[in-house]
Design a protein around this motif. Sequence first.
Motif, short mmCIF file in Angstrom:
data_model
loop_
_atom_site.label_atom_id
_atom_site.label_comp_id
_atom_site.label_asym_id
_atom_site.label_seq_id
_atom_site.Cartn_x
_atom_site.Cartn_y
_atom_site.Cartn_z
N UNK A 1 -67.61 11.21 -17.84
CA UNK A 1 -68.26 10.68 -16.72
C UNK A 1 -69.79 10.12 -16.99
N UNK A 2 -70.29 9.11 -16.29
CA UNK A 2 -71.49 8.78 -16.65
C UNK A 2 -72.47 9.44 -15.62
N UNK A 3 -73.87 9.65 -16.20
CA UNK A 3 -74.44 10.68 -15.55
C UNK A 3 -75.28 9.48 -14.74
N UNK A 4 -75.95 10.26 -13.65
CA UNK A 4 -76.97 9.92 -12.87
C UNK A 4 -77.96 10.90 -12.56
N UNK A 5 -78.95 10.42 -12.07
CA UNK A 5 -80.48 11.19 -11.92
C UNK A 5 -80.81 11.66 -10.74
N UNK A 6 -81.45 12.82 -10.52
CA UNK A 6 -81.91 13.08 -9.16
C UNK A 6 -83.02 12.04 -8.68
N UNK B 1 -82.89 8.67 -15.79
CA UNK B 1 -83.52 7.48 -14.81
C UNK B 1 -82.99 6.13 -15.50
N UNK B 2 -82.88 6.04 -16.68
CA UNK B 2 -82.67 4.57 -17.42
C UNK B 2 -81.33 4.36 -17.15
N UNK B 3 -80.20 5.30 -17.36
CA UNK B 3 -78.96 5.02 -17.31
C UNK B 3 -78.51 4.93 -15.71
#
Length: 581
Positions: free
Chosen positions: A13-18, A184-186
Motif C-alpha cells: 500500500x502507498x503511504x499518505x501523510x497527515x 508529504x512528497x509521496x
Amino acid sequence: MSLKTDVIDLSSPSPVRDTSPPAQSSAVIDLDTDVANASATEPANMQPPHYLASLDRAAMERERLLRVSQSLGGGRPKRQRQMSDDDDDVNLDDASVEDHDATEKSIDVHDSYAGVVADALTGMGSKRIREDKSIQLPYPRGVVKKTAVNGYPRKGDDITIEEVLQPAKLRTAVLSAFQWDYEWILDKIFLGRTQLVLVAPAKGHEGREALRSMLSPVPNVRLCTPSMDGLINCMHSKLQLLFYDTYLRVCVPSANLTNYDWGEGDGVIENIMYIHDFPLRENRHSVNAEIPRFAKELIYFVEAQDMLPDIVDRLKKQVLWENTEHVRFVHSIGGEHREESRIWRTGYPGLSKAVRELGGNGRSEAQIDYVISSLGSVTPVLVEAIYKAATGKQMSISTYPRSSESSFAPIKTRIRVYFPTHDTVATSKGGFTSAGTICFSRSYWNKPLFPKQIIRDGRSVRRGCLMHDKVMLVRYERPADASDGTQVAGVAYIGSANMSESAWGKLVNDSVTKRLKLNIRNWECGVLIRVPAVAVSQDQPMKSVEETFAGVVPTPMETTRTEYNNKLPWFFTEAEWRKYH
C-alpha cells in the motif's frame, strides 16, 4: 568506494501523510559538515539530523482504500492549499501544458545580445515538430523561479511543488534531498503509475536497511544511496529529473523535500530553483548525438552517485540536450579526488572551469553577492578561493590562495555573503522556531580569522520570510568576451552549495603522495547561468544587482542597509531561543 545501489520495487500500500504540516524542529537541521561539528556549542539534548520518519502502516492502508474509492469516482481527491487573496495559482494536476503556458507568466533565461531581459512571457513556449507530433516545452531555455510561499502574493516569478512536478503527467521521477518528509512528497505523486527513484542519504549498511524498511509499503520505488564513505558527511544535493511522455524536466532547487521548504503550511521559508525542459527522442535506442557540456557534467555527477543504469542510459540516449550554450551544470562530488582530470571538474575548481566556459576569463574583477542558509568555519583562504573561481581564474596549487592581509584586502570589499541576524530571525513571520535549518555557530563567528567584514543581513524581499536560498550573483566590473562573441555581464549560481569548504572543497597536498588532491565532504549541485551584457559606454557606472540580473534571476534579498552594525548573526545551536518554542 561506491556503494551498491539499493533497489526496492514493491506492490504494498502507498503511504499518505497527515494533513497537518509537520512541526519544524531545530533538531532536524539542514547544514554543512562544518556546522555539524560544532559540538562545543551545542546543548546536550541536541539531536542529530534524522531523515527516517516512522510511518503508521495501518493508517496508510485505511487512507489508501479511501483514496482508491475516491479515484473510482472520477479522480484524485483535491488538496487544499492556503493562499493569499492575490494568489493566482495554477493547478497542474488537471491543467495541460498549453493551459499552464497560457496562465502562468514566466521569464526564460536566455543568452543574446539584446541584454539580460528575457522574453516577457514564454507564451506558446517552444514547439518542436517530430514525426507529426508537436512538443510544447514550458521552459525550453531554462528559467529561475522562487518557491511560492503561503501568505505572499504570486508575482509570476514563483512556483509550487505541484507546478514543478505536474503529477498527472509524470512518468518517472528522480528526487534528491538531504532532508525529507517522505509522506508529504509521496502524497504529491500518483504512486500507482509513476516510477520513483529516491536519491537519499544513508550512512552504512544499517542506514540503508532502515531506509529500505521505512519505504517498504511504497510501490514503484527504487533507491539510490550515494557513497557516504571516508570523509563524506552530507548528501546535500537536491537534483530532480522528471520524465514525461515527450520531455525531461531538470530541476535544481535549493529546497529540501519538506512542506515548509516549498512554502506550504505557515509560509515561513523560501527557496529558489533552476528549471529546464528538454525534448525526448521517439526512439531511445537511436544513434547517440553529441552531448553538450551541461549534460556531460550532469551525467558525470549522477554516475558518481551510483545512479541506476536505466536512468543514465535514458539521459545519454533519449534526451535532446538543446539550448544549453548559456548554462553549465556544476557540482561537488563527495570524497578525495587525486586524479588531475577529476580535481578540475568538481568543487570550486569545477566552478572556475564552468565560468571560463561561459566567457569569464579571469581578467576582470567582480562584485559578488552570495545568499546562503548555512555558514561553516569560513576563512580568508576559502573566500579567496570562491572569489577566484567565480571570476574564472585558473586554479592550480601555485594559485590556490594562501591568503594574506594584502591579498585579502581588495577581495573583502568585492564580496558580500548574506546570512540573517538574530533580530531578522526574531522578527520573521515564523520567529525562532522557523529557523532550525538556518545554521551557524558562535564558535566560528568568534574565530580571529573569520571574515566578519563580508557578512550582510540576509533579509528577503518578501518581508518576514526567511531565506533558505543558495544564490551567487557575480557582476564583472568590465564585460568579458565569450568565445561565441557574446559580451558577458556576469554569471549566476543557483543550487545547493552554502559557504563552506565542506560544500566547495579544499585543495591540499597529499601527505603520502606529495601531490595535489581535492577533499570534498558534501554532495552538492547547481547551475551556472551566463548573463549577457547590454552595450554600455566605458564610463557608465556598474549596474546594481537587481538591474544586472533582471529577467534572469529574481533577486531574493534586500541589498541596501544590510550591514550588521554590531548586530549578531543567528546562532541556531544556542539554547536560549528554545524557550520560544
